[in-house]
Write an enzyme that holds these catalytic residues in place. Structure first.
Site, PDB file in Angstrom:
ATOM      1  CB  THR A 166      -1.074  -0.094   0.977  1.00 30.19           C
ATOM      2  OG1 THR A 166      -0.478  -0.073   2.445  1.00 30.19           O
ATOM      3  CG2 THR A 166      -1.822  -1.384   1.020  1.00 30.19           C
ATOM      4  CG  ASP A 173      -6.785  -2.756  -2.412  1.00 28.43           C
ATOM      5  OD1 ASP A 173      -6.849  -2.460  -1.459  1.00 28.43           O
ATOM      6  OD2 ASP A 173      -5.827  -2.493  -3.255  1.00 28.43           O
ATOM      7  CG  HIS A 203      -6.019  -3.115   1.627  1.00 25.99           C
ATOM      8  ND1 HIS A 203      -5.514  -2.460   0.528  1.00 25.99           N
ATOM      9  CD2 HIS A 203      -5.201  -2.695   2.858  1.00 25.99           C
ATOM     10  CE1 HIS A 203      -4.651  -1.652   0.799  1.00 25.99           C
ATOM     11  NE2 HIS A 203      -4.331  -1.749   2.177  1.00 25.99           N
TER      12      HIS A 203
END
Length: 319
Positions: free
Chosen positions: A164, A263, A295
């Site tokens: 991320t 996600d 995610h």
């Protein structure tokens, strides 16, 4: 002494972080820090904490697998929206043990500076500092020389990556490495971006217009880089923006982009993949779709079959 419940809040980014007017910070989603281990009982991986730079202070945790031959080096940047988690937190430590063991690489997990005390671009600068420190090991006068790297590291196989926000950081380092030179002319072999944090002002794919305006991604970027030129269309968070530099300049030889079905960044990451592919970049581009997973599932629930499959795929890229 005031308890958090009765203190005055200065600003907050829920569900991640809360800052009080007296300077107290609550990192609401961080897992607890854990100590390094001479030998992890599950994987046999050894770890220790090191200091890359004293000004600014930049620590890291380095991981060495059981078979320390001439090993690729993986510089890792944790996720957490630039404001939670650390290189020393439980989730990050467990994940690096598993990945380093599976891939048989040296892992260097960077504890870059976080919000609220260090807004972006501090984390980006820490990333570059860490790469320059690593590169110094190929010279006759390394900076804060790390014996594990000198003895076991293969500096022709240096990888960078993260999850991320950490993947966003790795992308921006790859871009910088395409236009600036690392010490000793060190080259980055590959970049591994897991669910990278990219966004933009105009919704794409499954991003609804109303939800887009109130998205956590926009709130995060405004919180962590309030002075970013162009706001949410700054190339550091929207590398596919019309005015963004060409992705043909990415400074690595190969790239893996990993995505999951559940996600919020999925459509952005697919757009990034397509934009890199069309840019004229000369590297080897790969994508791995982990399917209908949440995610960060491979970090939070590494015992599941899906997480094990993803870690094996990531490890094969590094190996």
């Amino acid at each position: 002494m005031n308890s958090p419940s009765n203190k005055e809040i200065e600003k907050e980014l829920l569900p991640l972080i809360r800052v009080y007017k007296d300077g107290t910070v609550e990192r609401l989603l961080s897992s607890p820090n854990v100590s390094p281990s001479p030998q992890d009982p599950e994987t046999g991986v050894s770890s220790k904490d090191i200091v890359i730079s004293h000004n600014p202070f930049l620590p890291a945790r380095i991981f060495l697998p059981k078979t320390p031959l001439s090993l690729p080096i993986f510089v890792y940047f944790h996720g957490g929206a630039f404001c939670v988690e650390s290189a020393f937190s439980f989730f990050c430590h467990r994940y690096l043990n598993l990945l380093v063991s599976e891939a048989n690489v040296i892992g260097v997990s960077i504890d870059y500076r976080l919000l609220p005390h260090h807004p972006l671009p501090a984390a980006y600068e820490d990333g570059w500092t860490s790469l320059q420190w690593l590169a110094s090991h190929v010279t006759n006068n390394p900076t804060n020389a790390e014996p594990w790297l000198l003895t076991h590291g293969d500096f022709s196989k240096v990888y960078i990556g993260g999850d991320t926000s950490g993947a966003n950081l790795a992308h921006n380092l790859a871009m910088r490495a395409g236009t600036e030179t690392l010490v000793g002319n060190l080259k980055i072999e590959g970049a591994m971006l897991c669910c990278p944090f990219f966004w933009g002002s105009k919704p794409i794919g499954s991003e609804g217009v109303d939800e887009h305006e109130q998205s956590l991604a926009i709130k995060v970027w405004s919180f962590v880089y309030p002075n970013a030129v162009g706001g949410i269309d700054n190339p550091m968070v929207n590398p596919c923006a019309p005015e963004a530099p060409s992705l043909a300049t990415l400074g690595c030889s190969k790239m893996l982009i990993a995505i999951t079905g559940k996600d919020e960044f999925r459509d952005r990451d697919i757009l990034y993949y397509e934009t890199v592919k069309k840019s004229g970049w000369q590297g080897e581009l790969q994508m791995f779709d982990a399917g209908e997973e949440e995610h960060g599932f491979h970090i939070f629930k590494p015992e599941t079959d899906g997480a094990k499959a993803m870690i094996k795929r990531l490890a094969s890229f590094l190996a």
